[in-house]
Design an enzyme around this catalytic site. Sequence first.
Site, mmCIF file in Angstrom:
data_model
loop_
_atom_site.group_PDB
_atom_site.id
_atom_site.type_symbol
_atom_site.label_atom_id
_atom_site.label_comp_id
_atom_site.label_asym_id
_atom_site.label_seq_id
_atom_site.Cartn_x
_atom_site.Cartn_y
_atom_site.Cartn_z
ATOM 1 N N GLU A 176 83.530 29.504 18.496
ATOM 2 C CA GLU A 176 83.532 28.717 17.266
ATOM 3 C C GLU A 176 82.294 28.071 17.187
ATOM 4 O OE1 GLU A 176 87.385 26.194 17.047
ATOM 5 O OE2 GLU A 176 88.314 28.283 16.283
ATOM 6 N N GLU A 295 92.304 33.971 18.021
ATOM 7 C CA GLU A 295 92.915 32.717 18.058
ATOM 8 C C GLU A 295 93.575 32.771 16.771
ATOM 9 O OE1 GLU A 295 91.338 28.935 18.954
ATOM 10 O OE2 GLU A 295 89.707 29.681 20.111
HETATM 11 O O1 AHR Z 1 93.470 26.778 20.504
HETATM 12 C C1 AHR Z 1 93.161 25.455 20.503
HETATM 13 C C2 AHR Z 1 91.716 25.383 20.044
HETATM 14 O O2 AHR Z 1 91.390 25.623 18.526
HETATM 15 C C3 AHR Z 1 90.583 26.085 20.646
HETATM 16 O O3 AHR Z 1 90.330 25.336 21.752
HETATM 17 C C4 AHR Z 1 89.552 26.116 19.546
HETATM 18 O O4 AHR Z 1 88.582 27.389 19.778
HETATM 19 C C5 AHR Z 1 90.195 26.296 18.227
HETATM 20 O O5 AHR Z 1 89.561 25.316 17.321
#
Ligand code: AHR
Length: 506
Positions: A176, A295
């Site tokens: 990210e 994610e």
């Molecule tokens: O999964 C939790 C968090 O969400 C992770 O660390 C990050 O990559 C995202 O913002």
Amino acid sequence: MSTNKKATMIIDRDFRVGEVDPRLYGSFVEHLGRAVYGGIYEPGHPTANAQGFREDVLALVKELQVPIVRYPGGNFVSGYDWEDGVGPREERPRRLELAWRTIETNQVGVNEFADWAKLANTEVMMAVNLGTRGINEARDLIEYCNHPGGSYLSDLRKSHGYEEPHNFKVWCLGNEMDGPWQLGAKTAEEYGRLAEETAKVMKAVDPSIELVACGSSGLLMPTFAEWEATVLDHTYEYVDYVSLHTYYGNRDNDTPNYLAQSLGMDEFIKSVIAICDYVKAKKQSKKTLNLSFDEWNVWFHSNEADSKMEPWSIAPPQLEDIYTMEDALLVGSMLISLLRRADRVKMACMAQLVNVIAPIMTETGGAAWRQTIFYPYMHASVFGRGVVLNPLTKSDQYDSKDYTDVPYLDSIAVYNEESEEITIFAVNRNLEGGLEFECSLRGFSDYEVIEQISMSNEDVKATNTALKPNNVAPRSGGNAKLVDGTLNALLSKASWNVIRLAKVGK
Ligand code: AHR
């Protein structure tokens, strides 16, 4: 008056989206909250093995048949010095962990995680720190992990007791990097250049690896689209995937609108494919770039508790969402969205695996249990292997606050050519009644229903807890019937459904 809604679907043996890459059912373990410490690792727990890994958690992970697990972050990786987590445990430093403002003890590092992954029958998707670090540390880490021996860092690994290289195949180039919250966040231009050069160096160390470039951390980021276009302009020929991340929540307690959010996920995937193909065209490249949705999940229940957390404790309970029945419905739809574009979404990671926004919960020193979202994830992972068929669906629809023409039926079918089984996954978004579902199967003669599984609850806010671990659970049974190539089933109110069909007599 009946509150039932109606939907029809047609599937055809020859109308195919594409082959499911098993890595579509990946997950994620970050050094965050009780994911590692108190989750997968808890020496002293009654089920802990000699290395301190909880066997009860491992058993649940194996039920999910998780093919790949992203590690060690997440936001965590952008401040991580991997060297802290290798070598003799008693010499490992305790560090201020700045992403989540805790103390990291480093008792688990890359070698222990590789051991755990073997026990869990899974691969590791390793991430390098491109926040506070750069090319050199990424080069060092891959040499340490993947080089067979005869160099300083590969020999250092051997001296730590790991004679054989880990051979991690998939690597994420940071995490990210567009997010202002990220340690060492970058502009698209800065990240694109860094990712390009890091990719070259990492592939020089091990040309067999696959690399994931960071896409936007969400569809609603102000830099979305431009970020992907710029980053891929630099990295297109060096990377194999671009990442997507998304989390949803029912903050306004507007369930019809909440359940419609997977339509946003469909849109997100469609847009990122378009950007990849734009860059491909611009570069006149022969290569097609695929997507890693590394994610995705529901994340909102724990936000308030987390905002009150005192900093600098070890493995505090962070991001511990307790999931409801309606969350499982949205998770089911998100899985269907991933399958719908299985031709291009080749990897995905439910974020995360244990305790932290997770399908598996544990009590420290106590039980481990399955959250509601465990079940759609498990069903998709176990039964959703094969070829995704392109369904033609017609469904009654509704409008919600943010979405129009939301179909009550969300469904997809996966055909496993080897076992000659077809699995239909379906969410009934109707909160008032059932869904009369009819599906024509073309090109599949002599099939029968072998199992109908459904999960629903009178209370869409019902949860599973340590005291009531099976409050929300799937049941086998139902009225699904397949006659002359037409399947009919009544899907119960607000339900997740799996209908399994097989060749007669198989
Ligand atoms: O999964 C939790 C968090 O969400 C992770 O660390 C990050 O990559 C995202 O913002």
